[in-house]
Design a protein around this motif. Structure first.
Motif, mmCIF file in Angstrom:
data_model
loop_
_atom_site.group_PDB
_atom_site.id
_atom_site.type_symbol
_atom_site.label_atom_id
_atom_site.label_comp_id
_atom_site.label_asym_id
_atom_site.label_seq_id
_atom_site.Cartn_x
_atom_site.Cartn_y
_atom_site.Cartn_z
ATOM 1 N N ASP A 206 10.263 -3.524 0.396
ATOM 2 C CA ASP A 206 11.349 -2.460 -0.149
ATOM 3 C C ASP A 206 12.165 -2.669 -0.699
ATOM 4 N N ALA A 207 13.335 -1.790 -1.858
ATOM 5 C CA ALA A 207 14.217 -1.655 -2.638
ATOM 6 C C ALA A 207 14.907 -2.546 -2.833
ATOM 7 N N GLU A 208 15.258 -2.970 -1.301
ATOM 8 C CA GLU A 208 16.208 -3.972 -1.473
ATOM 9 C C GLU A 208 16.327 -5.250 -1.997
ATOM 10 N N GLU A 209 16.166 -6.096 -2.776
ATOM 11 C CA GLU A 209 15.763 -7.055 -3.177
ATOM 12 C C GLU A 209 13.967 -7.747 -3.567
ATOM 13 N N ARG A 210 13.727 -6.169 -3.810
ATOM 14 C CA ARG A 210 12.310 -6.860 -3.093
ATOM 15 C C ARG A 210 11.179 -7.248 -2.075
ATOM 16 N N GLY A 211 11.429 -6.715 -1.352
ATOM 17 C CA GLY A 211 11.982 -7.728 0.324
ATOM 18 C C GLY A 211 10.733 -6.730 0.237
ATOM 19 N N PHE A 212 10.100 -7.541 1.919
ATOM 20 C CA PHE A 212 9.099 -7.159 2.746
ATOM 21 C C PHE A 212 9.995 -5.416 3.025
ATOM 22 N N PRO A 213 9.148 -4.726 3.301
ATOM 23 C CA PRO A 213 9.313 -3.488 4.621
ATOM 24 C C PRO A 213 9.556 -3.524 5.867
ATOM 25 N N CYS A 214 10.295 -3.326 6.174
ATOM 26 C CA CYS A 214 10.941 -3.583 7.919
ATOM 27 C C CYS A 214 10.964 -2.602 8.198
ATOM 28 N N SER A 215 10.754 -2.446 10.271
ATOM 29 C CA SER A 215 10.923 -2.123 11.211
ATOM 30 C C SER A 215 11.890 -0.408 10.698
ATOM 31 N N ALA A 216 13.296 -1.246 10.194
ATOM 32 C CA ALA A 216 14.260 -0.810 10.264
ATOM 33 C C ALA A 216 13.866 0.479 9.233
ATOM 34 N N ARG A 217 13.199 0.666 8.875
ATOM 35 C CA ARG A 217 13.872 1.759 6.767
ATOM 36 C C ARG A 217 12.339 2.144 6.979
ATOM 37 N N LYS A 218 11.656 2.465 7.886
ATOM 38 C CA LYS A 218 10.811 2.986 7.658
ATOM 39 C C LYS A 218 11.252 4.628 7.465
ATOM 40 N N ALA A 219 11.505 5.193 7.835
ATOM 41 C CA ALA A 219 11.718 6.865 7.166
ATOM 42 C C ALA A 219 12.072 6.629 5.999
ATOM 43 N N LEU A 220 12.689 5.572 5.002
ATOM 44 C CA LEU A 220 12.759 5.729 3.301
ATOM 45 C C LEU A 220 11.413 5.378 2.741
ATOM 46 N N TYR A 221 10.506 4.714 3.598
ATOM 47 C CA TYR A 221 9.185 4.528 3.059
ATOM 48 C C TYR A 221 8.330 5.942 3.427
ATOM 49 N N LEU A 222 8.622 6.135 4.444
ATOM 50 C CA LEU A 222 8.248 7.845 4.625
ATOM 51 C C LEU A 222 8.033 8.586 3.335
ATOM 52 N N ASN A 223 9.157 9.206 3.323
ATOM 53 C CA ASN A 223 10.085 9.774 2.247
ATOM 54 C C ASN A 223 9.268 9.319 0.750
ATOM 55 N N GLU A 224 8.691 7.732 0.563
ATOM 56 C CA GLU A 224 8.898 7.770 -0.788
ATOM 57 C C GLU A 224 6.628 7.585 -0.522
ATOM 58 N N LEU A 225 5.969 7.424 0.172
ATOM 59 C CA LEU A 225 4.730 7.321 -0.022
ATOM 60 C C LEU A 225 4.322 8.758 0.304
ATOM 61 N N GLN A 226 4.374 9.582 1.867
ATOM 62 C CA GLN A 226 3.636 10.242 1.879
ATOM 63 C C GLN A 226 3.883 11.738 0.636
ATOM 64 N N PRO A 227 4.457 11.689 0.043
ATOM 65 C CA PRO A 227 3.526 12.999 -1.155
ATOM 66 C C PRO A 227 2.301 12.318 -1.492
ATOM 67 N N VAL A 228 2.190 10.219 -1.748
ATOM 68 C CA VAL A 228 0.959 10.612 -2.281
ATOM 69 C C VAL A 228 0.038 10.361 -1.386
ATOM 70 N N LEU A 229 0.216 10.111 -0.450
ATOM 71 C CA LEU A 229 -0.872 10.014 1.116
ATOM 72 C C LEU A 229 -1.457 11.948 1.156
ATOM 73 N N ASP A 230 -0.365 12.818 1.241
ATOM 74 C CA ASP A 230 -0.271 13.902 0.925
ATOM 75 C C ASP A 230 -1.258 14.390 -0.173
ATOM 76 N N ALA A 231 -1.186 14.358 -1.103
ATOM 77 C CA ALA A 231 -1.982 14.265 -2.224
ATOM 78 C C ALA A 231 -3.123 14.059 -2.225
ATOM 79 N N GLY A 232 -3.337 12.751 -1.344
ATOM 80 C CA GLY A 232 -5.084 13.128 -2.015
ATOM 81 C C GLY A 232 -5.142 11.398 -1.803
ATOM 82 N N PHE A 233 -4.346 10.570 -1.813
ATOM 83 C CA PHE A 233 -4.625 8.916 -1.780
ATOM 84 C C PHE A 233 -5.740 8.761 -1.190
ATOM 85 N N ALA A 234 -6.752 8.266 -1.563
ATOM 86 C CA ALA A 234 -7.395 6.935 -0.772
ATOM 87 C C ALA A 234 -7.830 5.909 -0.596
ATOM 88 N N GLY A 235 -7.021 5.148 -1.199
ATOM 89 C CA GLY A 235 -6.837 3.741 -1.455
ATOM 90 C C GLY A 235 -6.360 3.690 -0.859
#
Length: 267
Positions: A206-235
């Motif tokens: 998580d961007a806040e204090e390098r914390g663990f991702p939390c369910s309440a902020r899932k939309a933020l993570y989707l915005n950040e990670l989805q383009p990477v996954l859509d580009a074909g990241f399979a790692g």
């Protein structure tokens, strides 16, 4: 597992069952902390993952504080022993990716200047390391770390330059979104790197204090990670974050980014 560790539990062994029960399908463990362990302790640690049914697919912390890799011939003399041990441990734990920063200032003898010989010397080390890893199917992934942690490679472009100097097919990049944020780097550069086959692994928090991702902020993570996954990241995606309430954080983080599991085997 690296950042779940404590002085009382330096390998975070107590959390292995909780990680598996939360749904994670692999663990990333510390090469540095395993490096000097006796054989019995290594077997016990591996058995703990075996009992939990949790594969140990990746090493973190691949540049131990005790390892001096830059300097005169005495520094270079230590290279092979480290490489041999790292490969041995990777094979023992079934690790296929070793993530590592480039050296920190404490991994260099006094007087080493990165741009005046240090970079080329580390490239020679990585060339030897990658050659030893290649026959075992092991990838080395370089992680740029922020300047406040005193590493010589802080940004994606610096890591790519280093990878280019080495010229090994099994030497790739592991972006850490925390370090990218600290350096003001835009994650929009990542999809192109995925399409070019440059990224082997991701570290996320998580961007806040390098914390663990939390369910309440899932939309933020989707915005950040989805383009990477859509580009074909399979790692793999590892949670590299600071826990406040470890057991709750482990479960919440899995829930927050579990969409990755449906994306070509990401975990």
């Amino acid at each position: 597992m690296l950042m779940l560790a404590s002085a009382e539990d330096p390998l975070a062994e107590r959390y292995i069952p909780a990680v598996r029960q939360a749904g994670y399908d692999y663990a990333e463990i510390s090469l540095s902390k395993l490096y000097g362990l006796e054989e019995g302790a290594l077997w016990a640690y591996r058995d703990a993952f075996g009992r939990a049914g949790l594969p140990t697919e990746a090493f973190n912390d691949g540049m131990p504080p005790f390892l001096c890799v830059l300097g005169d011939k005495s520094a270079e003399a230590a290279w092979q022993a480290y490489i041999d041990r790292a490969v041995q441990l990777a094979k023992f734990f079934g690790v296929s990716t070793i993530t590592t920063s480039a050296p920190h200032s404490y991994n260099a003898q006094p007087g080493v200047v990165w741009e005046k010989g240090g970079k080329q010397q580390y490239a020679a080390f990585l060339r030897r390391f990658s050659q030893a890893c290649a026959p075992e199917g092991i990838t080395i992934a370089i992680e740029p770390i922020c300047r406040r942690e005193k590493g010589f490679v802080n940004r994606i472009a610096q890591a790519l330059e280093l990878i280019g100097l080495v010229g090994a097919d099994n030497l790739k990049l592991v972006p850490d979104l925390f370090h990218m944020r600290m350096e003001g780097e835009d994650a929009s550069c990542l999809p192109a790197l995925v399409r070019d086959g440059r990224i082997a692994h991701l570290h996320y928090s998580d961007a806040e204090e390098r914390g663990f991702p939390c369910s309440a902020r899932k939309a933020l993570y989707l915005n950040e990670l989805q383009p990477v996954l859509d580009a074909g990241f399979a790692g793999r995606i590892s949670v590299e974050a600071v826990p406040k309430h470890p057991l709750a954080d482990i479960a919440s983080a899995f829930d927050a980014i579990s969409f990755c599991k449906a994306k070509k085997g990401c975990g």
